[in-house]
Each structure stands twice: as C-alpha cells, then as structure tokens.
Enzyme design. Structure first.
Site, PDB file in Angstrom:
ATOM      1  N   ILE A 141       0.841  -1.215   0.000  1.00 41.78           N
ATOM      2  CA  ILE A 141       0.000   0.000   0.000  1.00 41.78           C
ATOM      3  C   ILE A 141       0.867   1.252   0.000  1.00 41.78           C
ATOM      4  CG2 ILE A 141      -1.765   1.352   1.163  1.00 41.78           C
ATOM      5  CD1 ILE A 141      -2.784  -1.189   2.469  1.00 41.78           C
ATOM      6  N   GLY A 199       7.067   6.124   6.042  1.00 43.27           N
ATOM      7  CA  GLY A 199       8.261   6.844   6.485  1.00 43.27           C
ATOM      8  C   GLY A 199       9.056   6.024   7.472  1.00 43.27           C
ATOM      9  N   MET A 200       8.347   5.349   8.385  1.00 45.63           N
ATOM     10  CA  MET A 200       9.005   4.529   9.388  1.00 45.63           C
ATOM     11  C   MET A 200       8.687   3.055   9.153  1.00 45.63           C
ATOM     12  SD  MET A 200      10.387   6.409  11.949  1.00 45.63           S
ATOM     13  CE  MET A 200      10.613   8.170  11.988  1.00 45.63           C
ATOM     14  N   VAL A 244       3.535  -0.603   4.677  1.00 44.77           N
ATOM     15  CA  VAL A 244       2.174  -1.056   4.916  1.00 44.77           C
ATOM     16  C   VAL A 244       1.694  -1.895   3.721  1.00 44.77           C
ATOM     17  CG1 VAL A 244      -0.162  -0.360   5.559  1.00 44.77           C
ATOM     18  CG2 VAL A 244       1.770   1.121   6.146  1.00 44.77           C
ATOM     19  N   LYS A 274       1.608  -4.122   8.853  1.00 45.74           N
ATOM     20  CA  LYS A 274       2.674  -3.132   8.930  1.00 45.74           C
ATOM     21  C   LYS A 274       3.952  -3.780   9.426  1.00 45.74           C
ATOM     22  CE  LYS A 274      -0.291   0.838   9.762  1.00 45.74           C
ATOM     23  NZ  LYS A 274      -0.582   1.984  10.635  1.00 45.74           N
ATOM     24  N   ASP A 304       1.577  12.777  16.889  1.00 49.94           N
ATOM     25  CA  ASP A 304       1.895  13.125  15.494  1.00 49.94           C
ATOM     26  C   ASP A 304       0.604  13.148  14.686  1.00 49.94           C
ATOM     27  OD1 ASP A 304       3.389  13.804  13.289  1.00 49.94           O
ATOM     28  OD2 ASP A 304       3.978  11.743  12.815  1.00 49.94           O
TER      29      ASP A 304
END
Lengths: 347, 354
Positions: free
Chosen positions: B18, B22-23, B26, B41, B131
């Site tokens: 998907i 950034g981290m 997915v 994830k 965040d």
C-alpha cells in the site's frame, strides 16, 4: 499453567470457575487483556465462526472483535476457544438508570447494535443486561453471541435458548423450537425495563396490558413506552423490526434540538425549540407559516402561490433538509433558503 | 518488499503493497481466519524491532470506532508485524486537501466530532498520538469511516527526535523530512521540548486544532517550514479567511467551530480543553451531513446555477449555498451534497475546487 498458543496467559479471572466458559488472559504479544470464550461443542465452532465473520464484515461499534481462535489440551481435554477483544467497562446489570436522556441513549445504542446484528443475519438469542457492557467511553458492547444454546449456566436453561425472564414466549413449551430475530426484540424490551429496576419474573412471560409500561414508568417518554410495549407483544410478527426501534429512539434523542436557518434577501431567522414558528409574506404574491413540532418543520398555513424546491407547497408538507422556498409564480418573486441542521447523535 | 501471495503466521496472505509511512511499510493482506482484509505493517530497515513492538503495544490499548484497531502482533524470522484494521479508502489529506481547497463547516463539524472521539478514547487509555495530522487519519470514500491511525508512530520517531534535540537544542532547526512534515501541526511543548521532556495528550489537542484550521482554510495556522516555530513562539493570532463567515447560511456554524479550534490552539497546554471537552462542544454543533459528490458547473445565472454531477445528474444550486474563496464559473469543478428537489436536486453546501 503454560501459555496458551504460545501467547495467552490466564490471569485467573474467570466468570465460571477453573477453565470455565469465559477466561481473561493476558496476550503477551501485545501486553493487553483478551477474553477466551470456550466453545463446548466442537461441532458448534464452524457456526460460531461464520456468525463472527458476518459480524466483523458489518464493523458495528457495538460488537466485540474476534481476534483469534485457539485449540489446546487442558486436563487431557481438547479445548477450543474464541479469542475476543477485552472491553473494560461495566455490565448493564451493575448500573442504575432512571428514565432520562442517558437511559434513552443507552437504549438507542443497544437497539442499534441488535439491528446491526440482525442485518448480518445473526440472532443473538440471549439479550439481557448481563450480556451488555458500557465501555469507558460510554459505548455499548453486546457480548455472547449464539452461545446460550450450548452453555447454559444451570439445568433449567440448558435445553432451551436464552435466559428465563428475558426469553420470548414462543420459546417456551414446544420441543422443536423455531424462532426468528423477534426473540431478540422481546429480550431487548425486557432488558429496557430491567434497567429501570423492573426485574423479570422467572416464568413464561404473560401479555402486558396496553399502557401498562407508561403507567408504571411515568418518567418514560410516551413514544419510547409505546415502542417497548410493541416489542413485548406475545406474537413475534407483531413486534417491530429492531432497525425501526433504533430509528424511533434516535429520532427522539433529537427532539427539540433541530434548527432551521431561514434566509431571505434582507435577513436570516432561526427556528428552533424556543422559536417554533415563522410567517413569511411577499407583497401580494403569497404567504406561508412554518412550525417546528420537535421533529419536523411543517407548513401550517398557506396563501397564494408558494413552491418548495419548485414543488407546489401544501399545508402539512414537511420541509426538506435543504430547500428554497419561492413565493409567487411570476416576477417579482421572493426566494427564501431553508436549511435544517441538528446535533449528531453518535455513540 | 514482501511478495504478494506470501503467507505469514499461517494466517495472513499479502495482497499488495500500500504505502510507506516513512518509518514502516504497509501492505494489504487477507486474514484467512476471519476472511477479513487487514493492513499489515512492518518496520523499515534501520528501525529497531523493540520500538516497533512498543508502538504496537501502545496502539493496542485503544479500542474505539474512530481509531484503526490493532488486531494482532507477531514475529516471524527476524521481522515483526502489526495487523491493523484496514480502511478501504485513503488518508484525510488525500480526500480533502488534495482535491478540495477548503472544507465547508458542515463537513468540518462532522470530521472534528469523529477525530475528537478517537482522541478522547485514546487519552482515556492514556495513549497520546503526538503526530496527529491529516495524513495519519484514514477515511473511506463517503467519510462513513474516519479512523486515526499510527498511534505509536511518534514512538518510532522518538529516537530520531532525541538525536536532533541533542544536536540542535530542540526540533525547530531540524532539516529532517519527518520533522518538517510534522511541524505545522506540532504543539509548542513538542517543538521546543528539551531532552527528557514528556509530551502528553495536550499536544494532540493542539494538533487537532491545527489540522482543523488547515482543512477549513487550506492554510497552515502558523505557516510552513522555519516560520512555524517563530510564529508559534510569538503567539501569532490566527487569521481566519473572510469566506468562513461571509454567508449567512454558514456563519453561525463557522463561528462555533472557530471558537472550538481557537481553544485547542492556546499556547499554554494547561489552558487547552481535554479531548472529552472537545467532543462535548462538537456534540452541540448543529450541522447537516450528506455524502459529498463532485461535478462541474454548467450554467451560472444571477443568484442560481446548475451543476452536472460526475454521475451525469443535473443539480441546481443557489448562491447562498456557495461556500469558499473561489467564485463559480461555467466549467468550475465543484464538490457538493445533493438534497431532494424538483425538478432537480439541490446542492448545499457547494464549494468550488481548484
């Protein structure tokens, strides 16, 4: 006891002794509590899984999430469990209600949950305050699907579906029990009364006299009382479908909370519970009165040529959520915008 | 990259990739046990598994309809995986800012109530997001699902943040892309935090205010890039565009929401409302929500006009329902809600898109 499925550790909290029907465990993978619900008859597992899958697809906020299915051996027995989300909160039988808005919002949430369950083609079979929990954010969660039939808590209820007192009359007395979603409707209304302290009798329910709910609970909104009575009808076919019950309860939660903005070229008015009527007149072209009855905005009087979104207006007409009223059939005409809004009823 | 068809934990089968958050990466996956589509994830190279697990544990504490639910966590081989509720749609960023210059106050009220509900539940579970921004909120095509995701993503960023703070004194002078993307929504106590400072739930309330300002105006409340900390620090008052209150139809609702947003964006975190207060304020808002459709203006008259919807329907509108900075011209792309009407449905609200 070793970890179950290499991740679930019993905390010792069980609702029915030892390795009983419902065990609280700590999921070591996510450091959170889960509930292990024992399936007594392995042959029931496919049906239970199918029901859970149907419920998951609905994504109802009132149904507890299925997380896993585990099989293991305990005391030389083969055990199978559904692993369900653990909801922190209080079961409804431990809460005190009075006939106020909080009570009505709780009923609305329960009714919404049951109607969603029914929409998934599932019948709960054991709706009662002990199987409904209010979580820490006020969300109602319904537990224990379809398990009543196989895991009765005592001999009296073992052979039949549900819990006496909450069970619909059609479930009594015959050997082959056939039932519809209306058994949940009956239990819902019995639950609604139990929440107000009207505990059920431990016997087959009898027909109630029309008006007896409101007579016993004068604090109850009359429409809610009538709905509950309809849900308690001896004949399953006469009980309203749960989506209609939910709709009625939700509608009532918004009573007197709507607003309508009425905008003319010169001025904007607001109609609401404290100012219910507006009269609009334009030159000799026509006039109308609109009145807010607590649920709808309706035209109560009319002269000349008046149109609502280009449809000829008539007395008794309910105003649309967002519309334009035109007074006059030829220039000069007046255009008035009419927009209804309300707070959102949300669980 | 995990290849489609790969099965994990004898239960999850990868369908497709998907996005990269950034981290973490997915994937869309099928859960063979429940038959459900789920989001899988896994941390990107360079992320430690320990932090990833920590973030999973944090998000797993929350159970709420407006938060993407954590279903499962497992380790296989040397990798770890989080299974989360899948939302068939996109991010709030893509559903609004990418296509609508500013959302109308009815949609704003509808969204804010849901985001605040999700925050209230997570704060009740003592989990702060830290965040919160439009790209961390998932929505489906008609906004019937609005779910906050990536609770715990800030935990993944902690290490990075601590390094930056150690080097620069605080986050405001960082050139890191992660920090830059977060700054416009970042609470002052997060932005100016010193090593070891704890940032709590109040920061999410600030971010909620900032993201609502952004959605409703199209602009960032305190600008972008290096100007954000400067403007936040000097407590620059918010400048709300005039169109929010320019039409009688929208003024009362706009003013009510502006009042709530301004309370969220108070510099002193102790003075901000808690999430439950925001929920209560939003529950009092009077609004009307109907699904949004897109269309093109086909005819403009003195005070009315017509739209051809993307489904080909002819829709009437009145100028009083036209909301936003841009005027309607023939050929303008618009987004609207349709209401029953004769002979044509009526658009209200209606907003011109770029």
């Amino acid at each position: 006891m070793p970890l179950i499925a290499n991740r679930y550790e019993p905390t010792g909290n069980a609702s029915w002794g030892g390795m009983g029907e419902l065990n609280e465990c700590e999921d070591r993978n996510l450091s959170r509590k889960v509930m292990l619900k024992r399936v007594f008859k392995p042959s029931d597992l496919p049906r239970l899984l199918d029901e859970q899958k149907a419920l998951i697809r609905l994504r109802s906020k009132h149904v507890v999430q299925l997380l896993d299915v585990v099989s293991f051996k305990w005391n030389n027995q083969d055990i199978r469990c559904l692993v369900l989300e653990h909801i922190q909160g209080t079961d409804l039988d431990k809460l005190n209600f009075k006939a106020d808005e909080d009570y009505q919002k709780t009923l609305w949430q329960i009714a919404t949950g049951i109607s969603e369950i029914h929409a998934a083609g599932v019948i709960h079979r054991d709706i009662k305050p002990q199987n409904i929990r209010r979580d820490q954010n006020g969300i109602i969660k319904i537990f224990d699907f379809g398990l009543a039939r196989e895991a009765g808590k005592d001999d009296k209820t073992k052979s039949i579906t549900g819990t006496i007192g909450y069970m619909a009359p059609e479930l009594f007395g015959t050997k082959t029990i056939s039932f519809t979603a209306a058994i949940d409707t009956f239990s819902f209304a019995r639950t609604a009364l139990a929440l107000l302290g009207v505990q059920p009798h431990n016997e087959k329910p009898k027909a109630i006299v029309a008006g007896s709910v409101i007579a016993a609970q004068p604090g109850l909104n009359a429409e809610v009382a009538r709905t509950l009575e309809a849900c308690l009808d001896m004949s399953p076919a006469a009980r309203p479908p749960m989506f209609e019950v939910a709709k009625l309860l939700g509608r009532d939660l918004l009573r007197d909370k709507h607003r309508a903005r009425v905008g003319t070229q010169k001025q904007a008015y607001e109609l609401n519970a404290s100012k219910r009527t507006v009269n609009l007149t334009f030159k000799n072209q026509g006039s109308l009165s609109i009145r807010y009855d607590g649920y709808d905005f309706k035209i109560t009087a009319l002269t000349g040529n008046v149109y609502v979104n280009n449809t000829k207006a008539s007395v008794g007409m309910t105003m649309l959520s967002a519309c334009v009223i035109t007074i006059g059939s030829a220039a000069p005409r007046a255009f008035v915008t009419f927009d209804i809004s309300n707070p959102e009823v949300m669980a | 990259m995990i290849a489609p068809g790969t099965q994990l934990a004898s239960r999850y089968e990868i369908v497709s990739y998907i996005a990269s958050g950034g981290m973490q990466d997915v994937y869309k996956a099928n859960d063979s046990l429940t038959g459900e589509v789920v989001a899988l994830k896994t941390p990107q190279a360079g992320q430690t598994n320990k932090r990833f697990k920590q973030s999973a544990i944090l998000s797993a504490r929350i159970s709420n309809y407006n938060v993407a639910k954590t279903f499962d966590y497992f380790e296989e081989g040397n990798a770890c995986y989080l299974i989360e509720e899948y939302v068939d749609g996109t991010t709030l960023e893509a559903a609004t800012l990418d296509v609508i210059p500013q959302i109308d106050p009815h949609l704003a009220a509808y969204l804010m109530l849901r985001i605040a509900k999700g925050l209230a539940a997570s704060h009740q579970a003592q989990v702060a997001h830290r965040d919160l921004k439009p790209s961390n909120i998932l929505v489906d095509s008609n906004f019937s699902a609005v779910k906050i995701t990536d609770f715990g993503i800030a935990t993944l960023a902690d290490e990075l943040f601590e390094e930056i703070i150690a080097k620069n004194g605080d986050l405001t002078r960082s050139t890191s892309g992660t920090v830059k993307g977060a700054l416009p929504y970042m609470a002052p106590e997060m932005m100016f935090r010193k090593p070891g400072d704890l940032v709590g739930c109040e920061a999410d309330i600030w971010s909620l205010g900032a993201l609502m300002f952004r959605l409703m105006t199209g602009a960032y409340p305190f600008g972008e890039g290096m100007m954000v900390p400067v403007n936040v620090e000097k407590r620059q008052p918010l400048s709300w565009p005039r169109f929010l209150t320019g039409k009688a139809q929208y003024t009362p609702l706009s003013n009510s929401i502006i009042g709530i947003v301004e309370k969220c964006l108070v510099y002193d975190k102790a003075q901000r409302p808690v999430a439950l207060d925001v929920v209560r304020s939003c529950e009092e808002l009077c609004f009307h929500f109907a699904p949004r459709e897109f269309g093109v203006v086909s005819e403009v008259k003195w005070s009315t006009g017509f739209v051809t919807s993307s489904r080909g329907a002819k829709i009437f509108y009145h100028n009083d329902s036209l909301y936003g900075a841009a005027p309607a011209k023939v050929g303008s792309k618009v987004v609207f809600s349709a209401h029953n009407g004769t002979p044509f449905p009526r658009a209200h609200p209606i907003v011109v898109c770029p």
